[in-house]
Design an enzyme around this catalytic site. Structure first.
Site, short mmCIF file in Angstrom:
data_model
loop_
_atom_site.label_atom_id
_atom_site.label_comp_id
_atom_site.label_asym_id
_atom_site.label_seq_id
_atom_site.Cartn_x
_atom_site.Cartn_y
_atom_site.Cartn_z
N LYS A 281 0.89 -1.33 -0.06
CA LYS A 281 -0.13 -0.11 -0.02
C LYS A 281 0.92 1.37 0.17
O LYS A 281 2.18 1.31 -0.08
CB LYS A 281 -1.08 -0.22 1.27
CG LYS A 281 -1.65 -1.23 1.21
CD LYS A 281 -2.84 -1.37 0.21
CE LYS A 281 -3.33 -2.82 0.18
NZ LYS A 281 -4.22 -3.08 1.11
C1 PLP Z 1 -5.11 -4.18 1.68
C2 PLP Z 1 -6.85 -4.07 1.69
C3 PLP Z 1 -7.55 -4.70 2.69
C4 PLP Z 1 -6.78 -5.32 4.00
O1 PLP Z 1 -5.82 -4.47 4.60
P1 PLP Z 1 -4.96 -5.47 5.47
O2 PLP Z 1 -4.13 -4.20 6.14
O3 PLP Z 1 -3.91 -6.18 4.60
O4 PLP Z 1 -5.87 -6.04 6.42
C5 PLP Z 1 -8.78 -4.32 2.75
N1 PLP Z 1 -9.45 -3.66 1.68
C6 PLP Z 1 -8.73 -3.35 0.56
C7 PLP Z 1 -9.46 -2.69 -0.60
C8 PLP Z 1 -7.25 -3.84 0.51
O5 PLP Z 1 -6.83 -3.40 -0.56
#
Ligand code: PLP
Length: 386
Positions: A188
């Site tokens: 991210k």
């Molecule tokens: C990555 C992601 C999540 C989950 O994130 P984590 O921190 O890995 O639990 C939830 N929703 C979306 C749209 C994501 O891309």
């Protein structure tokens, strides 16, 4: 292999984490509120609650909004499974709203039509979770207007969108929603290794989420149900979880927040370069809504050819063979075996399925170099040529 996404860790990040290792606190300590204050300050939200993942943030957001058995949560089918699973953790049911064919975000038109039908049937959703796919905000003004009319709460899944803007205000300011969630997974925009955050302008919701992230326990005298037995006193008031972020992770996040604007600007420069380099190729480039300044977590192209996705599959394999670590975001959630067992089937959300048959995420991260990007485009040309 050039990956589709990658974290950037600097010496300053490493120093910040090592300093915590040498300190008295490892788990949630003084760095967590500092990281929360930095993200709240950046976005303009009144309150921020750091947790160990965005999945956890979605879960406590649903709990804080009293989602439970018999209730319904709606989200987009084009998302990571966590956006939907959070409802099932609470014993509630999930349904989906099809996407807009241009932005790939939840369509407000489809949402309105589905709400009208749901009102007739007497089964309106309690919560709607718009997902800012690739970092581009959903049409939040339209969704807010529908929330006011139909009485649902809004959790923005902004896992892709920290650093982005909607109508000239930061994503995460919660102007149109009850709660906004960010993810700090390494692919991210900024990272804490694992981590997430829930933001809100509602002090009561934020206090409930704070309690829920740590066993449902409070040590706040103002919230006690009876006078404390002594200075050691704490109360469990809800069935919470252990979703705490560590100080090691918060220190990394705090160090990364300082580079957030630079990261998003670099992503925009790379996207503009992709846009130019891909012009004339038989692919659909991402469309940017004029109201949105995307966080640009992902750069998704569509391989024209549709149908059963055979053309996309061959181009994807051609890219992987040439050392390009492309990916697909996402297999529509309702097509997962777990969700099919709940009654969903192919054909339920045609725009989501048409998108899925053509989508490929090209490499997009701040340290991607222009020569690597040229390599990606050269490989794509070859893969398209067969
Ligand atoms: C990555 C992601 C999540 C989950 O994130 P984590 O921190 O890995 O639990 C939830 N929703 C979306 C749209 C994501 O891309």
């Amino acid at each position: 292999m050039i990956p589709y996404g990658r974290q950037d860790i600097t010496d300053a990040d490493i120093d910040a984490v090592v300093a915590v290792l040498r300190s008295d606190w490892l788990t949630q300590g003084p760095m967590v509120p500092r990281f929360e204050a930095a993200v709240a300050g950046y976005t303009g939200a009144g309150h921020a609650v750091a947790v160990n993942s965005a999945t956890s943030a979605l879960h406590i957001a649903c709990l804080a909004l009293d989602l439970g058995p018999g209730d319904l949560l709606w989200t987009s089918p084009v998302t990571f499974v966590a956006s939907a699973n959070c409802a099932l953790y609470c014993g509630a049911d999930v349904d989906f709203v099809d996407i807009d064919p241009r932005s790939y975000n939840m369509s407000p038109v489809a949402l309105e039509a589905k709400l009208q039908a749901a009102e007739q049937a007497g089964r309106l959703p309690k919560i709607v979770v718009p997902v800012h796919l690739c970092g581009q905000s959903c049409d939040m003004a339209a969704i807010r207007a529908l929330a006011d009319r139909y009485g649902f709460r809004i959790i923005e899944d902004a896992s892709h969108a920290i650093g982005g803007r909607y109508r000239d205000a930061p994503v995460g300011d919660c102007r149109y929603s009850d709660i906004t969630v960010f993810s700090f997974h390494p692919v991210k925009i900024i990272t804490t290794a694992e981590g997430g955050m829930a933001l809100s302008n509602d002090a009561e919701l934020a206090a409930r989420m704070e309690m829920l992230r740590s066993h449902g326990i409070t040590r706040d005298a103002a919230r006690m149900s009876r006078p404390p037995d002594g200075p050691w006193y704490y109360e469990q008031q809800a069935l919470g979880l252990n979703y705490r972020l560590t100080d090691l992770q918060a220190a990394l996040g705090l160090s990364q927040v300082h580079r957030l604007d630079d990261y998003v600007a670099r992503r925009h420069a790379l996207a503009a370069r992709y846009d130019a380099l891909l012009a004339g190729l038989p692919v659909t480039r991402p469309w940017q809504h004029p109201d949105s300044y995307s966080g640009l977590h992902l750069y998704v192209i569509r391989i024209e050819g549709g149908g059963d996705g055979e053309r996309r599959r061959s181009v994807f394999e051609g890219l992987r063979t040439r050392g390009i670590g492309v990916n697909v975001h996402y297999i529509p959630v309702h097509l997962q075996p777990y969700y099919r067992a709940l009654g969903f089937a192919p054909g339920d959300f045609p725009n989501a399925e048409a998108y899925y048959a053509e989508a490929i995420s090209l490499p997009m991260y701040p340290t991607l170099s222009e020569s690597e990007q040229d390599q990606v485009v050269a490989a794509l040309r070859e893969a398209l040529a067969g």
